[in-house]
Design a protein around this motif. Sequence first.
Motif, PDB file in Angstrom:
ATOM      1  N   LYS A   1       0.932  -1.195   0.068  1.00 27.84           N
ATOM      2  CA  LYS A   1       0.076   0.066  -0.038  1.00 27.84           C
ATOM      3  C   LYS A   1       0.983   1.066  -0.060  1.00 27.84           C
ATOM      4  O   LYS A   1       2.202   1.114   0.042  1.00 27.84           O
ATOM      5  N   ASN A   2       0.529   2.367   0.003  1.00 25.31           N
ATOM      6  CA  ASN A   2       0.963   3.837  -0.046  1.00 25.31           C
ATOM      7  C   ASN A   2       2.245   3.544   0.531  1.00 25.31           C
ATOM      8  O   ASN A   2       2.130   3.571   1.887  1.00 25.31           O
ATOM      9  N   ASN A   3       3.507   3.736   0.132  1.00 27.03           N
ATOM     10  CA  ASN A   3       4.827   3.667   0.838  1.00 27.03           C
ATOM     11  C   ASN A   3       5.103   2.626   1.490  1.00 27.03           C
ATOM     12  O   ASN A   3       6.099   2.526   2.262  1.00 27.03           O
ATOM     13  N   GLU A   4       4.646   1.319   1.462  1.00 32.64           N
ATOM     14  CA  GLU A   4       4.634   0.168   2.354  1.00 32.64           C
ATOM     15  C   GLU A   4       4.900  -1.069   1.264  1.00 32.64           C
ATOM     16  O   GLU A   4       4.037  -1.163   0.444  1.00 32.64           O
ATOM     17  N   TYR A   5       5.828  -1.617   1.751  1.00 39.83           N
ATOM     18  CA  TYR A   5       6.174  -2.938   0.756  1.00 39.83           C
ATOM     19  C   TYR A   5       6.346  -4.001   2.008  1.00 39.83           C
ATOM     20  O   TYR A   5       6.870  -4.082   2.954  1.00 39.83           O
ATOM     21  N   ALA A   6       5.950  -5.241   1.163  1.00 39.78           N
ATOM     22  CA  ALA A   6       5.833  -6.437   1.982  1.00 39.78           C
ATOM     23  C   ALA A   6       6.297  -7.655   1.281  1.00 39.78           C
ATOM     24  O   ALA A   6       6.560  -7.578  -0.063  1.00 39.78           O
ATOM     25  N   ASP A   7       6.255  -8.973   1.785  1.00 37.42           N
ATOM     26  CA  ASP A   7       6.412 -10.016   1.088  1.00 37.42           C
ATOM     27  C   ASP A   7       7.638 -10.671   0.886  1.00 37.42           C
ATOM     28  O   ASP A   7       7.718 -11.453  -0.046  1.00 37.42           O
ATOM     29  N   GLY A   8       8.639  -9.764   1.190  1.00 34.68           N
ATOM     30  CA  GLY A   8      10.060  -9.982   0.768  1.00 34.68           C
ATOM     31  C   GLY A   8      10.805 -11.058   1.651  1.00 34.68           C
ATOM     32  O   GLY A   8      10.192 -11.470   2.853  1.00 34.68           O
ATOM     33  N   LYS A   9      11.886 -11.510   1.255  1.00 34.57           N
ATOM     34  CA  LYS A   9      12.723 -12.231   2.072  1.00 34.57           C
ATOM     35  C   LYS A   9      14.182 -11.505   2.164  1.00 34.57           C
ATOM     36  O   LYS A   9      14.442 -11.105   1.006  1.00 34.57           O
ATOM     37  N   VAL A  10      14.735 -11.807   3.085  1.00 35.29           N
ATOM     38  CA  VAL A  10      16.219 -11.023   3.347  1.00 35.29           C
ATOM     39  C   VAL A  10      17.137 -12.058   4.169  1.00 35.29           C
ATOM     40  O   VAL A  10      16.593 -12.768   4.923  1.00 35.29           O
ATOM     41  N   ILE A  11      18.361 -12.174   3.461  1.00 38.10           N
ATOM     42  CA  ILE A  11      19.304 -12.704   4.204  1.00 38.10           C
ATOM     43  C   ILE A  11      20.183 -12.045   4.953  1.00 38.10           C
ATOM     44  O   ILE A  11      20.731 -10.859   4.468  1.00 38.10           O
ATOM     45  N   ASP A  12      20.764 -12.699   6.157  1.00 32.95           N
ATOM     46  CA  ASP A  12      21.656 -11.783   6.686  1.00 32.95           C
ATOM     47  C   ASP A  12      23.214 -12.747   6.411  1.00 32.95           C
ATOM     48  O   ASP A  12      23.315 -13.794   6.814  1.00 32.95           O
ATOM     49  N   PRO A  13      23.893 -12.052   5.357  1.00 34.92           N
ATOM     50  CA  PRO A  13      25.084 -12.673   5.056  1.00 34.92           C
ATOM     51  C   PRO A  13      26.109 -13.137   6.094  1.00 34.92           C
ATOM     52  O   PRO A  13      27.040 -14.001   5.847  1.00 34.92           O
ATOM     53  N   LEU A  14      26.061 -12.358   7.148  1.00 40.14           N
ATOM     54  CA  LEU A  14      26.923 -12.958   8.442  1.00 40.14           C
ATOM     55  C   LEU A  14      26.549 -14.060   9.202  1.00 40.14           C
ATOM     56  O   LEU A  14      27.162 -14.676   9.712  1.00 40.14           O
ATOM     57  N   THR A  15      25.283 -14.219   9.219  1.00 42.77           N
ATOM     58  CA  THR A  15      24.819 -15.467   9.984  1.00 42.77           C
ATOM     59  C   THR A  15      24.135 -16.362   9.146  1.00 42.77           C
ATOM     60  O   THR A  15      24.102 -17.539   9.482  1.00 42.77           O
ATOM     61  N   GLY A  16      23.820 -16.125   7.744  1.00 45.78           N
ATOM     62  CA  GLY A  16      23.275 -17.088   6.875  1.00 45.78           C
ATOM     63  C   GLY A  16      21.708 -17.312   7.159  1.00 45.78           C
ATOM     64  O   GLY A  16      20.890 -18.049   6.676  1.00 45.78           O
ATOM     65  N   LYS A  17      21.066 -16.592   8.117  1.00 42.98           N
ATOM     66  CA  LYS A  17      19.509 -16.657   8.470  1.00 42.98           C
ATOM     67  C   LYS A  17      18.753 -15.781   7.489  1.00 42.98           C
ATOM     68  O   LYS A  17      19.131 -14.614   7.029  1.00 42.98           O
ATOM     69  N   ILE A  18      17.729 -16.196   7.086  1.00 39.01           N
ATOM     70  CA  ILE A  18      16.714 -15.733   6.331  1.00 39.01           C
ATOM     71  C   ILE A  18      15.407 -15.231   6.929  1.00 39.01           C
ATOM     72  O   ILE A  18      15.026 -16.142   7.728  1.00 39.01           O
ATOM     73  N   TYR A  19      14.843 -13.887   6.697  1.00 38.52           N
ATOM     74  CA  TYR A  19      13.943 -13.350   7.500  1.00 38.52           C
ATOM     75  C   TYR A  19      12.838 -13.001   6.488  1.00 38.52           C
ATOM     76  O   TYR A  19      13.190 -12.648   5.306  1.00 38.52           O
ATOM     77  N   ASN A  20      11.544 -12.847   6.917  1.00 36.78           N
ATOM     78  CA  ASN A  20      10.582 -12.242   6.079  1.00 36.78           C
ATOM     79  C   ASN A  20      10.956 -10.632   6.429  1.00 36.78           C
ATOM     80  O   ASN A  20      11.438 -10.153   7.112  1.00 36.78           O
ATOM     81  N   LEU A  21      10.384 -10.047   5.284  1.00 34.99           N
ATOM     82  CA  LEU A  21      10.937  -8.707   5.097  1.00 34.99           C
ATOM     83  C   LEU A  21       9.792  -7.826   4.695  1.00 34.99           C
ATOM     84  O   LEU A  21       8.873  -8.043   3.930  1.00 34.99           O
ATOM     85  N   LYS A  22       9.519  -6.704   5.448  1.00 38.38           N
ATOM     86  CA  LYS A  22       8.582  -5.453   4.866  1.00 38.38           C
ATOM     87  C   LYS A  22       9.321  -4.093   5.320  1.00 38.38           C
ATOM     88  O   LYS A  22      10.252  -4.070   6.253  1.00 38.38           O
ATOM     89  N   ASP A  23       9.020  -3.284   4.415  1.00 38.60           N
ATOM     90  CA  ASP A  23       9.553  -2.125   4.298  1.00 38.60           C
ATOM     91  C   ASP A  23       8.623  -0.930   4.450  1.00 38.60           C
ATOM     92  O   ASP A  23       7.530  -0.848   3.899  1.00 38.60           O
ATOM     93  N   LYS A  24       9.063   0.479   5.054  1.00 43.20           N
ATOM     94  CA  LYS A  24       8.116   1.483   4.788  1.00 43.20           C
ATOM     95  C   LYS A  24       9.127   2.607   4.460  1.00 43.20           C
ATOM     96  O   LYS A  24      10.036   2.997   5.225  1.00 43.20           O
ATOM     97  N   LEU A  25       8.743   3.523   3.458  1.00 45.83           N
ATOM     98  CA  LEU A  25       9.227   4.640   2.885  1.00 45.83           C
ATOM     99  C   LEU A  25       8.845   5.771   3.704  1.00 45.83           C
ATOM    100  O   LEU A  25       7.408   5.954   3.748  1.00 45.83           O
ATOM    101  N   ASN A  26       9.602   6.472   4.358  1.00 43.88           N
ATOM    102  CA  ASN A  26       9.067   7.692   5.124  1.00 43.88           C
ATOM    103  C   ASN A  26       8.521   8.960   3.815  1.00 43.88           C
ATOM    104  O   ASN A  26       8.806   8.506   2.645  1.00 43.88           O
ATOM    105  N   THR A  27       7.785   9.806   4.319  1.00 47.70           N
ATOM    106  CA  THR A  27       7.060  10.741   3.321  1.00 47.70           C
ATOM    107  C   THR A  27       8.134  11.374   2.409  1.00 47.70           C
ATOM    108  O   THR A  27       7.441  11.780   1.285  1.00 47.70           O
ATOM    109  N   ASN A  28       9.113  11.807   2.755  1.00 52.65           N
ATOM    110  CA  ASN A  28      10.013  12.403   1.985  1.00 52.65           C
ATOM    111  C   ASN A  28      10.939  11.538   0.876  1.00 52.65           C
ATOM    112  O   ASN A  28      11.710  11.928   0.191  1.00 52.65           O
ATOM    113  N   GLY A  29      10.810  10.323   1.208  1.00 54.73           N
ATOM    114  CA  GLY A  29      11.364   9.262   0.402  1.00 54.73           C
ATOM    115  C   GLY A  29      12.881   9.073   0.549  1.00 54.73           C
ATOM    116  O   GLY A  29      13.605   8.569  -0.097  1.00 54.73           O
TER     117      GLY A  29
END
Length: 149
Positions: A97-125
């Motif tokens: 939805k507006n400025n919010e992103y979801a359904d991603g997967k992120v890997i931490d290359p230092l630990t090898g762990k994979i997490y679900n990911l969501k992001d939110k962009l602030n109003t000024n981008g």
Amino acid sequence: MKNNFKLLSLGLLLGFSILTSAQDITGLWQSIDDKTSEVKTIIEISPNDQGIYTGTIKTITPRVGYQPKELCYKCPPPYTNQPILGLKTFTGLKLAKNNEYADGKVIDPLTGKIYNLKDKLNTNGNRLNLSGYVGVSTIGRSQTWLRVK
């Protein structure tokens, strides 16, 4: 006079709708170390033709007292022993939805762990607030990335 008012109203409405529409996260971003507040990496975020975003590590920033790892040793396939520089650190992120992103997967290359990911962009981008989590999104780890200008 009524036509001028209609044009002015239409212009203001159009301007407001552009300001409130979702901003794009495409571009270069600085990932910031949670503990030292120093720049760790530069990540390039780009969408594919379906609007699904991927983040690729473009630069690893040298820091005092830190020797960056070159390979993703503990990472599961297909990341196993892949160079961290050029690694697709997150995939699958979509505009929810507006400025919010979801359904991603992120890997931490230092630990090898994979997490679900969501992001939110602030109003000024200029700030991207990322949340990596397992299971419930309220339990996890957050980071703020800064847009490279």
